[in-house]
Design a protein around this motif. Structure first.
Motif, mmCIF file in Angstrom:
data_model
loop_
_atom_site.group_PDB
_atom_site.id
_atom_site.type_symbol
_atom_site.label_atom_id
_atom_site.label_comp_id
_atom_site.label_asym_id
_atom_site.label_seq_id
_atom_site.Cartn_x
_atom_site.Cartn_y
_atom_site.Cartn_z
ATOM 1 N N MET A 351 0.829 -1.200 0.000
ATOM 2 C CA MET A 351 0.000 0.000 0.000
ATOM 3 C C MET A 351 0.863 1.249 0.000
ATOM 4 O O MET A 351 0.562 2.221 -0.696
ATOM 5 C CB MET A 351 -0.946 -0.026 1.199
ATOM 6 C CG MET A 351 -1.930 -1.177 1.151
ATOM 7 S SD MET A 351 -3.017 -1.274 2.584
ATOM 8 C CE MET A 351 -4.149 0.068 2.216
ATOM 9 N N GLY A 352 1.963 1.226 0.732
ATOM 10 C CA GLY A 352 2.857 2.370 0.741
ATOM 11 C C GLY A 352 3.509 2.593 -0.611
ATOM 12 O O GLY A 352 3.664 3.733 -1.047
ATOM 13 N N ARG A 353 3.874 1.507 -1.296
ATOM 14 C CA ARG A 353 4.538 1.616 -2.596
ATOM 15 C C ARG A 353 3.607 2.150 -3.664
ATOM 16 O O ARG A 353 3.997 2.995 -4.491
ATOM 17 C CB ARG A 353 5.091 0.236 -2.994
ATOM 18 C CG ARG A 353 5.788 0.197 -4.357
ATOM 19 C CD ARG A 353 7.075 1.005 -4.351
ATOM 20 N NE ARG A 353 8.022 0.562 -3.357
ATOM 21 C CZ ARG A 353 8.903 -0.414 -3.540
ATOM 22 N NH1 ARG A 353 8.938 -1.054 -4.706
ATOM 23 N NH2 ARG A 353 9.733 -0.752 -2.578
ATOM 24 N N LEU A 354 2.365 1.665 -3.683
ATOM 25 C CA LEU A 354 1.448 2.011 -4.760
ATOM 26 C C LEU A 354 0.521 3.176 -4.448
ATOM 27 O O LEU A 354 0.028 3.833 -5.364
ATOM 28 C CB LEU A 354 0.619 0.796 -5.160
ATOM 29 C CG LEU A 354 1.434 -0.371 -5.739
ATOM 30 C CD1 LEU A 354 0.531 -1.538 -6.040
ATOM 31 C CD2 LEU A 354 2.184 0.058 -6.993
ATOM 32 N N LEU A 355 0.287 3.432 -3.191
ATOM 33 C CA LEU A 355 -0.627 4.508 -2.831
ATOM 34 C C LEU A 355 0.081 5.707 -2.232
ATOM 35 O O LEU A 355 -0.522 6.769 -2.087
ATOM 36 C CB LEU A 355 -1.688 4.013 -1.835
ATOM 37 C CG LEU A 355 -2.520 2.823 -2.286
ATOM 38 C CD1 LEU A 355 -3.537 2.462 -1.216
ATOM 39 C CD2 LEU A 355 -3.212 3.106 -3.613
ATOM 40 N N GLY A 356 1.375 5.509 -1.875
ATOM 41 C CA GLY A 356 2.111 6.608 -1.255
ATOM 42 C C GLY A 356 2.924 7.372 -2.261
ATOM 43 O O GLY A 356 2.606 7.411 -3.440
ATOM 44 N N ALA A 357 4.002 7.988 -1.778
ATOM 45 C CA ALA A 357 4.842 8.822 -2.630
ATOM 46 C C ALA A 357 6.185 8.158 -2.826
ATOM 47 O O ALA A 357 6.579 7.251 -2.112
ATOM 48 C CB ALA A 357 5.038 10.202 -1.994
ATOM 49 N N GLY A 358 6.875 8.631 -3.859
ATOM 50 C CA GLY A 358 8.250 8.185 -4.102
ATOM 51 C C GLY A 358 8.325 7.198 -5.228
ATOM 52 O O GLY A 358 7.366 6.550 -5.579
ATOM 53 N N PRO A 359 9.442 7.056 -5.878
ATOM 54 C CA PRO A 359 9.611 6.165 -6.995
ATOM 55 C C PRO A 359 9.660 4.729 -6.555
ATOM 56 O O PRO A 359 9.958 4.423 -5.420
ATOM 57 C CB PRO A 359 10.943 6.602 -7.627
ATOM 58 C CG PRO A 359 11.695 7.186 -6.478
ATOM 59 C CD PRO A 359 10.706 7.792 -5.564
ATOM 60 N N SER A 360 9.335 3.825 -7.499
ATOM 61 C CA SER A 360 9.417 2.399 -7.211
ATOM 62 C C SER A 360 10.853 1.953 -7.265
ATOM 63 O O SER A 360 11.658 2.509 -7.981
ATOM 64 C CB SER A 360 8.615 1.628 -8.245
ATOM 65 O OG SER A 360 7.245 1.754 -8.023
#
Length: 360
Positions: A351-360
């Motif tokens: 959820m943090g990776r896809l819904l939050g901020a910042g690059p993958s």
């Protein structure tokens, strides 16, 4: 070029696709590598929204940039051969103009009205597809002359096309998932039937300036805005079923949602008049808009995508079992595959990776 040299240069193209570059880096390095394999006098290299197939930006080399408006209008005109969206559904996803017209180039309005006046002859087009998803389009041009692209050129592009598509898909992740911290709301551009600007809000000017579009050329709006409106016209005229919306990269990270709709005015009798201007709305894309794009960019299967979407909505495993009619063990297997592909270890990280901020 000898067989060994050609094979070596083809491998150079493939290597250029797997260096983890951003979109501009992919376009630059792939075109340079392709030019070591075959003659290319001009090229158009665009990104596309994999859900709607609309252009979201493009790199146009001279003399194509000066005619970008007419090329885009031709694409949605519904009367020409080898449309990019049409190539998505064909085997190999590649075709030449000479092949489609049986070497009667003048049968193509695109050739007669745009390419021939620019001194261009045959073209080699490709929809860049991997895992049944289209991430962009490539068109290679030759100067006008008797000889165009050979079957070997088309076969080469068909072989490397999935690698180029994979490069664009991975570039979606390089670009990042950042959402705007503070959103001042949407902007609106009004266009007439000829897709000329009638009016624009200040917010729209600001957001259009943020759309990452390498070569706007002769367009008065970014390609993503122009093609959303063109797709609406094509839909109204029964020439296309492509929805008039797309997600475009924003400069500095994040995504913008562009969608077009027809405005209708009330008449004096209380009815509605048709034929009003086209409104193109540009706004920062929210998580609901970007998540399907990012899931596709991570290469999830359809079932893995279903599981991931439910997890991102906070649905527990027991409820996923009931909704998808699969076993708990199968849910866990799919979830493990999702974690591996996204590069996380838990639901919270997903959820943090896809819904939050910042690059993958």
């Amino acid at each position: 070029m000898g067989g060994r040299a050609a094979a070596r240069h083809e491998q150079d193209v493939i290597r250029a696709c797997h260096r983890g570059r951003d979109v501009e880096g992919v376009q630059r390095e792939v075109l340079a590598a392709l030019r070591r394999v075959t003659t290319i006098d001009a090229a158009f290299f665009a990104t596309a929204d994999p859900d709607t197939l609309l252009f979201t930006g493009g790199r146009s080399e001279d003399p194509l940039a000066a005619a970008q408006r007419w090329f885009l209008d031709n694409e949605f005109g519904g009367t020409d051969v080898n449309t990019f969206a049409g190539l998505v559904g064909t085997p190999g996803h590649v075709a030449t103009l000479d092949q489609a017209t049986r070497r009667e180039r003048a049968a193509s309005p695109r050739y007669r009205e745009i390419m021939a006046p620019l001194g261009l002859g045959d073209e080699l087009r490709a929809a860049l597809v991997v895992d049944d998803r289209c991430w962009g389009y490539l068109c290679l041009h030759r100067e006008d002359g008797e000889h165009g692209f050979a079957a070997a050129d088309a076969a080469l592009l068909a072989r490397v096309g999935p690698h180029i598509a994979e490069a664009l898909r991975r570039a979606t992740l390089v670009h990042g998932t950042a959402l705007a911290a503070a959103d001042a709301g949407p902007g609106v551009v009004l266009l007439d039937e000829h897709l000329e600007r009638i009016a624009v809000t200040g917010r729209a000017e600001e957001l259009m300036g943020r759309i990452a579009d390498a070569t706007p050329g002769t367009l008065r709006v970014p390609a993503a805005v122009h093609t959303a409106a063109a797709a609406l016209l094509a839909l109204e005229r029964g020439r296309s079923t492509m929805p008039p919306r797309a997600r475009a990269r924003a400069r500095g990270g994040g995504w913008l949602h562009v969608h077009a709709a027809r405005l209708h005015a009330d008449d004096n009798d209380g009815g509605v008049r048709s034929g009003g201007p086209i409104a193109v709305v540009i706004e920062h894309a929210d998580a609901a808009t970007t998540t399907p794009l990012l899931l596709a960019a991570h290469g999830l299967t359809p079932r893995e995508t279903e599981v991931a979407r439910l997890v991102l909505r906070g649905v527990p495993t027991t409820a996923i079992v009931g909704e998808l009619h699969i076993s708990r063990h199968t849910v866990q297997d799919h979830l493990k595959a999702v974690f591996d592909k996204v590069g996380v270890r838990s639901r919270r990280e997903l959820m943090g990776r896809l819904l939050g901020a910042g690059p993958s």
